[in-house]
Design an enzyme around this catalytic site. Structure first.
Site, PDB file in Angstrom:
ATOM      1  N   GLY A  46       0.748  -1.365  -0.129  1.00 16.61           N
ATOM      2  CA  GLY A  46      -0.018   0.121   0.237  1.00 16.61           C
ATOM      3  C   GLY A  46       1.034   1.302   0.009  1.00 16.61           C
ATOM      4  O   GLY A  46       2.044   1.185   0.036  1.00 16.61           O
ATOM      5  N   GLN A  51       3.248   9.776   1.685  1.00 15.96           N
ATOM      6  CA  GLN A  51       4.465   9.108   1.507  1.00 15.96           C
ATOM      7  C   GLN A  51       5.179   9.686   0.293  1.00 15.96           C
ATOM      8  O   GLN A  51       6.449   9.317   0.210  1.00 15.96           O
ATOM      9  CB  GLN A  51       4.279   7.720   1.421  1.00 15.96           C
ATOM     10  CG  GLN A  51       3.690   7.116   2.983  1.00 15.96           C
ATOM     11  CD  GLN A  51       3.631   5.510   2.888  1.00 15.96           C
ATOM     12  OE1 GLN A  51       2.624   4.912   2.251  1.00 15.96           O
ATOM     13  NE2 GLN A  51       4.614   4.798   3.293  1.00 15.96           N
ATOM     14  N   CYS A  89       6.990  -0.355   7.026  1.00 15.48           N
ATOM     15  CA  CYS A  89       6.563   0.846   6.347  1.00 15.48           C
ATOM     16  C   CYS A  89       7.520   1.259   5.465  1.00 15.48           C
ATOM     17  O   CYS A  89       8.827   1.422   5.741  1.00 15.48           O
ATOM     18  CB  CYS A  89       6.434   1.744   7.459  1.00 15.48           C
ATOM     19  SG  CYS A  89       5.828   3.433   6.527  1.00 15.48           S
ATOM     20  N   LEU A  90       7.180   1.631   4.425  1.00 12.96           N
ATOM     21  CA  LEU A  90       8.184   1.999   3.327  1.00 12.96           C
ATOM     22  C   LEU A  90       8.779   3.483   3.740  1.00 12.96           C
ATOM     23  O   LEU A  90       9.888   3.720   3.117  1.00 12.96           O
ATOM     24  CB  LEU A  90       7.499   2.342   1.955  1.00 12.96           C
ATOM     25  CG  LEU A  90       6.902   1.049   1.213  1.00 12.96           C
ATOM     26  CD1 LEU A  90       5.767   1.584   0.130  1.00 12.96           C
ATOM     27  CD2 LEU A  90       8.048   0.179   0.707  1.00 12.96           C
ATOM     28  N   HIS A 131      -3.351   0.747   8.290  1.00 17.62           N
ATOM     29  CA  HIS A 131      -2.118   1.368   8.256  1.00 17.62           C
ATOM     30  C   HIS A 131      -1.928   2.518   7.260  1.00 17.62           C
ATOM     31  O   HIS A 131      -1.397   3.726   7.701  1.00 17.62           O
ATOM     32  CB  HIS A 131      -1.211   0.371   7.710  1.00 17.62           C
ATOM     33  CG  HIS A 131       0.301   0.643   7.631  1.00 17.62           C
ATOM     34  ND1 HIS A 131       1.156   0.251   8.404  1.00 17.62           N
ATOM     35  CD2 HIS A 131       0.966   1.767   6.660  1.00 17.62           C
ATOM     36  CE1 HIS A 131       2.562   0.740   7.937  1.00 17.62           C
ATOM     37  NE2 HIS A 131       2.308   1.675   7.107  1.00 17.62           N
ATOM     38  N   GLU A 132      -2.566   2.668   6.238  1.00 19.07           N
ATOM     39  CA  GLU A 132      -2.598   3.554   5.273  1.00 19.07           C
ATOM     40  C   GLU A 132      -3.428   4.743   5.605  1.00 19.07           C
ATOM     41  O   GLU A 132      -3.020   5.903   5.305  1.00 19.07           O
ATOM     42  CB  GLU A 132      -3.071   2.992   3.745  1.00 19.07           C
ATOM     43  CG  GLU A 132      -2.165   1.889   3.041  1.00 19.07           C
ATOM     44  CD  GLU A 132      -0.823   2.039   3.256  1.00 19.07           C
ATOM     45  OE1 GLU A 132      -0.513   3.154   3.172  1.00 19.07           O
ATOM     46  OE2 GLU A 132       0.091   1.135   3.336  1.00 19.07           O
ATOM     47  N   HIS A 135      -1.460   6.920   7.657  1.00 20.85           N
ATOM     48  CA  HIS A 135      -0.591   8.067   6.997  1.00 20.85           C
ATOM     49  C   HIS A 135      -1.444   9.404   6.947  1.00 20.85           C
ATOM     50  O   HIS A 135      -0.569  10.278   6.736  1.00 20.85           O
ATOM     51  CB  HIS A 135      -0.208   7.465   5.884  1.00 20.85           C
ATOM     52  CG  HIS A 135       1.082   6.450   5.987  1.00 20.85           C
ATOM     53  ND1 HIS A 135       2.241   7.062   6.607  1.00 20.85           N
ATOM     54  CD2 HIS A 135       1.342   5.234   5.747  1.00 20.85           C
ATOM     55  CE1 HIS A 135       2.969   5.937   6.524  1.00 20.85           C
ATOM     56  NE2 HIS A 135       2.497   4.854   6.103  1.00 20.85           N
TER      57      HIS A 135
HETATM   58 ZN    ZN Z   1       3.480   3.310   6.044  1.00 25.52          ZN
END
Ligand code: ZN
Length: 204
Positions: A46, A51, A89-90, A131-132, A135
């Site tokens: 995702g 991000q 997490c990226l 999670h997304e 953000h």
């Molecule tokens: Zn993340």
């Protein structure tokens, strides 16, 4: 389409509450296309718009073949929780910790054309939505850790010197990371904890 640079923890945009999308047109379509391409490039589960430096309420997701995007999402969560699974997490490369998430989540919003969308997920898909969506509120999964995990995460982030590794990480990411948010490494049997070089960094 373009592959976008992923912002790393320490970047203020990751701590900013994102604005609702109000204009639906070619610019939004391009954002969604670029985010999708970027997510696929890093084999991510995702990706949220902050991000990639865009403070708008948009995220893309890709779990077990279920792929899409949602704009101005609103979540309805189940009252109960799913078993804790390791998340990465990226935007926090190299770390993974078990996170408590609701068992099921319904996400409602609109697509890039402004048409209503509503999707219900359980397990990894529900986890991804939560999670997304975090953000979009400037919340990172490490904020949800408690006790020793939280201490370990904060220590690792402090010691990671992300400023100097960001470019390198971003450049290498597509080649070095393995499975995705919903893949074997996510919630797999591997030991939780700081694991630089592991593939946990793939969750959005
Ligand atoms: Zn993340």
């Amino acid at each position: 389409m373009a592959i976008l640079n992923i912002r790393i923890i320490g970047d203020p945009v990751l701590r900013t509450v994102a604005d609702p999308v109000t204009e639906f047109g070619p610019e939004l379509a391009k954002l969604v296309a670029d985010m999708t391409e970027t997510m696929e490039d890093v084999d991510g589960a995702g990706l949220a718009a902050p991000q990639i430096g865009v403070s708008k309420r948009v995220f893309t997701y890709r779990i077990d073949g279920v792929e899409g995007h949602i704009i101005n999402p609103v979540l309805e969560n189940s009252d109960d929780y799913q078993p804790d699974h390791v998340e990465g997490c990226l935007s926090i490369p190299g770390l993974g910790f078990p996170v408590r998430r609701f068992r099921a989540t319904r996400v409602s919003g609109v697509d890039m054309h402004g048409d209503p969308v509503s999707i219900e997920g359980e397990g990894m898909l529900a986890r991804c939505f939560q999670h997304e969506n975090d953000h979009l509120d400037g919340v990172l999964y490490t904020d949800r850790l408690e006790g020793e995990d939280r201490k370990a995460a904060l220590r690792s982030i402090r010691n990671a010197n992300y400023d100097s590794v960001t470019e390198r990480t971003t450049a290498k990411r597509a080649k070095t990371v393995g499975s995705s948010f919903g893949g074997a490494s996510f919630g797999g049997p591997g030991a939780p904890g700081p694991t630089p070089g592991s593939s946990f960094g793939n969750a959005g």
